[in-house]
Design an enzyme around this catalytic site. Structure first.
Site, PDB file in Angstrom:
ATOM      1  CG  HIS A   1      -0.505   0.340   2.507  1.00 21.92           C
ATOM      2  ND1 HIS A   1      -0.437   1.645   2.953  1.00 21.92           N
ATOM      3  CD2 HIS A   1      -0.080  -0.427   3.539  1.00 21.92           C
ATOM      4  CE1 HIS A   1       0.001   1.662   4.205  1.00 21.92           C
ATOM      5  NE2 HIS A   1       0.230   0.420   4.589  1.00 21.92           N
TER       6      HIS A   1
ATOM      7  CG  ASP B   1       2.215   1.712   8.109  1.00 21.51           C
ATOM      8  OD1 ASP B   1       1.932   1.058   7.087  1.00 21.51           O
ATOM      9  OD2 ASP B   1       1.409   1.889   9.044  1.00 21.51           O
TER      10      ASP B   1
ATOM     11  CD  GLU C   1      -3.063  -1.002   4.901  1.00 17.97           C
ATOM     12  OE1 GLU C   1      -2.747  -2.018   5.540  1.00 17.97           O
ATOM     13  OE2 GLU C   1      -2.907   0.150   5.382  1.00 17.97           O
ATOM     14  CD  GLU C   2      -2.118   3.181   7.127  1.00 17.10           C
ATOM     15  OE1 GLU C   2      -2.770   2.654   8.034  1.00 17.10           O
ATOM     16  OE2 GLU C   2      -0.881   3.085   7.047  1.00 17.10           O
TER      17      GLU C   2
ATOM     18  CG  ASP D   1       1.843  -2.833   5.738  1.00 15.02           C
ATOM     19  OD1 ASP D   1       2.525  -1.842   6.046  1.00 15.02           O
ATOM     20  OD2 ASP D   1       0.599  -2.859   5.817  1.00 15.02           O
TER      21      ASP D   1
ATOM     22  CG  HIS E   1      -0.905   4.518  12.064  1.00 12.40           C
ATOM     23  ND1 HIS E   1      -2.002   3.736  12.393  1.00 12.40           N
ATOM     24  CD2 HIS E   1      -0.433   4.001  10.902  1.00 12.40           C
ATOM     25  CE1 HIS E   1      -2.173   2.799  11.476  1.00 12.40           C
ATOM     26  NE2 HIS E   1      -1.228   2.940  10.559  1.00 12.40           N
TER      27      HIS E   1
END
Length: 300
Positions: free
Chosen positions: A120, A132, A166-167, A195, A265
């Protein structure tokens, strides 16, 4: 990696299995295609620096529905177009915003046996998402460019993907799989997902085991690659990223992650959150296994 509510699932998968050094025997080299090349840090890290610059000039992120994500897709697409891939954008709408996943096919190979590799490309709104999942996206891009650089003539058809949204919940990959016909789904031998490929302080690689669909070929190939280099691996199940979309459609999957990073994140998921040596090792593993799987088609 998908939203925070999915993180406990990955953590449980990691904690619920024991650390192993894979003892899978090394596969016999196939002479029909050249040996897999290796990738230097200089062939993969520039892609991460480019994604960081894109985030920096677009509010600090590359999230779905933002200019930062659109520029990320454009960057990857330009590189693939120049290398001779057939690329296409697959549009979807989520939360009132239109986005695109990017699909790239390498000419040649058996169209009834597709080897698909993806990651992603979007970040969360809180940060640039360089580990990420810029790290997985860059590793897959560097692998695809090695295919073009070497003029690889695979037995299987090679397809690469960079997923959007994706998130917020695997939106781009789920949309792509949902629109495939039953025949198109059957043609995908295996989907390989990556990932967080460059986490700092990585001590083992988390290899996806798709027991539900009986996938062993790719999983064993990854474990053999790592074992030959005395790199330990964990076994994890299917879930928590885009391979789940394929599993839900009955398509076997494998791949790996280097685990949840300290800055997942957050705004600190920037270039400093990626270990270049780990990123290079991950890319070499993808290249090595893709070369091995590309050399043959399954016997049914």
């Amino acid at each position: 990696m998908t939203s925070r509510r999915s993180l406990p699932r990955l953590a449980a998968a990691v904690l619920g299995v024991s650390l192993t050094l894979s003892a899978v025997p090394a596969a016999t080299a196939d002479t029909r295609i050249p040996a897999a090349p290796t990738v230097s840090e200089q062939q993969v890290m520039p892609h991460l620096r480019a994604l960081q610059r894109i985030a920096d000039r677009n509010g600090g992120n590359r999230a779905h529905g933002t200019k930062g994500y659109a520029e990320s897709v454009a960057y990857v697409k330009r590189a693939l177009d120049r290398a001779g891939f057939r690329t296409k954008l697959v549009p979807f709408t989520h939360d009132g915003a239109t986005g695109n996943s990017l699909i790239a096919d390498w000419p040649g190979g058996d169209p009834d046996h597709v080897l698909m590799t993806g990651a992603h490309l979007d970040s969360v709104k809180e940060g640039p998402g360089i580990n990420d999942n810029g790290s997985g996206s860059a590793a897959v891009l560097a692998t695809a460019l090695q295919v073009a650089k070497t003029g690889l003539k695979p037995e299987r058809h090679l397809r690469f993907a960079w997923w959007g949204a994706e998130e917020p919940g695997l939106i781009g990959s789920a949309q792509y799989v949902r629109k495939l016909s039953a025949a198109e789904r059957r043609r995908i031998d295996v989907y390989l997902n990556f990932d967080q490929a460059g986490s700092r302080n990585t001590r083992q690689w988390l290899v996806i085991h798709d027991d539900e669909h009986g996938e062993t070929e790719a999983q064993q190939a990854f474990e053999a690659w790592f074992a030959e280099r005395s790199i330990p691996t964990f076994d994890i199940g299917v879930g928590g990223s885009d391979h789940e979309s394929f599993g839900n459609a009955g398509i076997p999957s494998s791949g790996f992650s280097t685990g949840i990073s300290d800055c997942i994140h957050e705004a600190c998921d920037d270039l400093s959150n990626v270990d270049p040596k780990t990123e290079r090792t991950s890319t070499d593993a993808i290249v090595g296994v893709l070369w091995k799987l590309a050399a043959t088609t399954p016997r049914h």
